[in-house]
Scaffold this motif. Structure first.
Motif, PDB file in Angstrom:
ATOM      1  N   SER A  13       0.826  -1.206   0.000  1.00 52.51           N
ATOM      2  CA  SER A  13       0.000   0.000   0.000  1.00 52.51           C
ATOM      3  C   SER A  13       0.859   1.253   0.000  1.00 52.51           C
ATOM      4  O   SER A  13       0.605   2.198  -0.749  1.00 52.51           O
ATOM      5  CB  SER A  13      -0.936   0.015   1.212  1.00 52.51           C
ATOM      6  N   VAL A  17       1.062   4.137  -3.000  1.00 52.64           N
ATOM      7  CA  VAL A  17       0.825   5.563  -2.747  1.00 52.64           C
ATOM      8  C   VAL A  17       2.045   6.382  -3.154  1.00 52.64           C
ATOM      9  O   VAL A  17       1.932   7.410  -3.815  1.00 52.64           O
ATOM     10  CB  VAL A  17       0.461   5.806  -1.260  1.00 52.64           C
ATOM     11  N   GLN A  21       2.307   9.232  -6.135  1.00 50.47           N
ATOM     12  CA  GLN A  21       2.759  10.580  -5.811  1.00 50.47           C
ATOM     13  C   GLN A  21       3.958  10.961  -6.673  1.00 50.47           C
ATOM     14  O   GLN A  21       4.035  12.071  -7.158  1.00 50.47           O
ATOM     15  CB  GLN A  21       3.110  10.675  -4.319  1.00 50.47           C
ATOM     16  N   LYS A 151      -3.920  10.449  -4.749  1.00 52.19           N
ATOM     17  CA  LYS A 151      -4.417  10.065  -3.421  1.00 52.19           C
ATOM     18  C   LYS A 151      -5.861  10.468  -3.158  1.00 52.19           C
ATOM     19  O   LYS A 151      -6.361  11.450  -3.712  1.00 52.19           O
ATOM     20  CB  LYS A 151      -3.507  10.647  -2.346  1.00 52.19           C
ATOM     21  N   ASP A 152      -6.511   9.704  -2.299  1.00 48.24           N
ATOM     22  CA  ASP A 152      -7.857   9.994  -1.801  1.00 48.24           C
ATOM     23  C   ASP A 152      -8.886  10.236  -2.907  1.00 48.24           C
ATOM     24  O   ASP A 152      -9.703  11.148  -2.816  1.00 48.24           O
ATOM     25  CB  ASP A 152      -7.842  11.202  -0.846  1.00 48.24           C
ATOM     26  N   ASP A 153      -8.836   9.439  -3.954  1.00 51.14           N
ATOM     27  CA  ASP A 153      -9.818   9.522  -5.029  1.00 51.14           C
ATOM     28  C   ASP A 153      -9.864  10.882  -5.715  1.00 51.14           C
ATOM     29  O   ASP A 153     -10.916  11.339  -6.159  1.00 51.14           O
ATOM     30  CB  ASP A 153     -11.215   9.150  -4.516  1.00 51.14           C
ATOM     31  N   ILE A 154      -8.745  11.543  -5.795  1.00 47.46           N
ATOM     32  CA  ILE A 154      -8.649  12.807  -6.510  1.00 47.46           C
ATOM     33  C   ILE A 154      -8.100  12.532  -7.897  1.00 47.46           C
ATOM     34  O   ILE A 154      -7.123  11.810  -8.058  1.00 47.46           O
ATOM     35  CB  ILE A 154      -7.739  13.807  -5.768  1.00 47.46           C
ATOM     36  N   GLN A 165      -8.004  19.801 -10.444  1.00 46.77           N
ATOM     37  CA  GLN A 165      -8.262  18.705  -9.512  1.00 46.77           C
ATOM     38  C   GLN A 165      -9.759  18.447  -9.493  1.00 46.77           C
ATOM     39  O   GLN A 165     -10.556  19.382  -9.424  1.00 46.77           O
ATOM     40  CB  GLN A 165      -7.820  19.069  -8.104  1.00 46.77           C
ATOM     41  N   LYS A 167     -12.839  15.886  -7.731  1.00 50.10           N
ATOM     42  CA  LYS A 167     -13.178  14.854  -6.747  1.00 50.10           C
ATOM     43  C   LYS A 167     -14.650  14.958  -6.363  1.00 50.10           C
ATOM     44  O   LYS A 167     -15.276  16.005  -6.511  1.00 50.10           O
ATOM     45  CB  LYS A 167     -12.307  14.961  -5.504  1.00 50.10           C
ATOM     46  N   GLU A 169     -17.117  15.526  -3.682  1.00 53.82           N
ATOM     47  CA  GLU A 169     -17.038  16.214  -2.390  1.00 53.82           C
ATOM     48  C   GLU A 169     -18.079  15.707  -1.394  1.00 53.82           C
ATOM     49  O   GLU A 169     -17.837  15.674  -0.197  1.00 53.82           O
ATOM     50  CB  GLU A 169     -17.233  17.712  -2.606  1.00 53.82           C
TER      51      GLU A 169
END
Length: 190
Positions: A13, A17, A21, A151-154, A165, A167, A169
């Motif tokens: 994991s 990540v 990045q 990251k974080d479903d962005i 960007q 996402k 919300e």
């Protein structure tokens, strides 16, 4: 044996990540290195315009009945209609407002999309259903590179200095941030 498997999962994991990045970081560096300037946002708004330019442009579109104030007067509001003009249920609300630096110049645009017909019990009008449509709309407005997941479903799209960007919300809203990476990275160390 279970501890080793758990450690392996955590290690994989972290690796995934970090590799995402680093792909993102590489993309930012590569795009900024091109020297390409994409200052146009929408409705004649551009990075570097003043806050008074922002208000004047919005006022002109308001007089043409294209833009109006959004809920609670926190955003400028516009409506986007499906290409299929017989489909009136999938009309989108677009709310936006500029982000300004200390010199009152536009450095980013905060944008929110939702279906006008949204309701918590109708999944067809949820943000989850809306996100692919917003992504497709943004790709039409801003041709060039595609979106990549970070990251974080962005989802992120970078073309020269302009980063977008995207996402989900909330159950209702899809959030978009359009920003000038030149400004962002040149002012990090100040």
């Amino acid at each position: 044996m279970k501890i080793r498997l758990d450690n392996l999962i955590v290690l994989l994991s972290v690796f995934l990540v970090c590799s995402c990045q680093s792909e993102y970081t590489k993309l930012v560096k590569d795009e900024l290195a091109t020297g390409v300037r994409n200052d146009s946002v929408f409705y004649g708004l551009k990075f570097g315009q003043t806050k008074s330019d922002f208000y004047e442009i919005c006022k002109e579109y308001n007089q043409k009945r294209i833009l109006t104030h959004g809920p609670n007067n926190n955003y400028v509001q516009s409506f986007l209609y499906p290409q299929d003009t017989t489909d009136t249920t999938h009309k989108m609300r677009m709310l936006f407002y500029g982000k300004f630096n200390k010199e009152n110049k536009i450095i980013a645009m905060d944008v929110k999309f939702s279906y006008v017909a949204w309701s918590p019990w109708n999944k067809d009008f949820s943000a989850e259903a809306l996100l692919p449509r917003v992504q497709d709309t943004l790709l039409k407005w801003y041709p060039g590179n595609s979106f990549m997941a970070v990251k974080d479903d962005i989802l992120v799209k970078i073309d020269g200095n302009r980063q977008i960007q995207l996402k989900q919300e909330s159950d209702k809203d899809v959030s978009v941030l359009i920003e000038d990476l030149d400004y962002k990275y040149n002012n990090l160390n100040k």
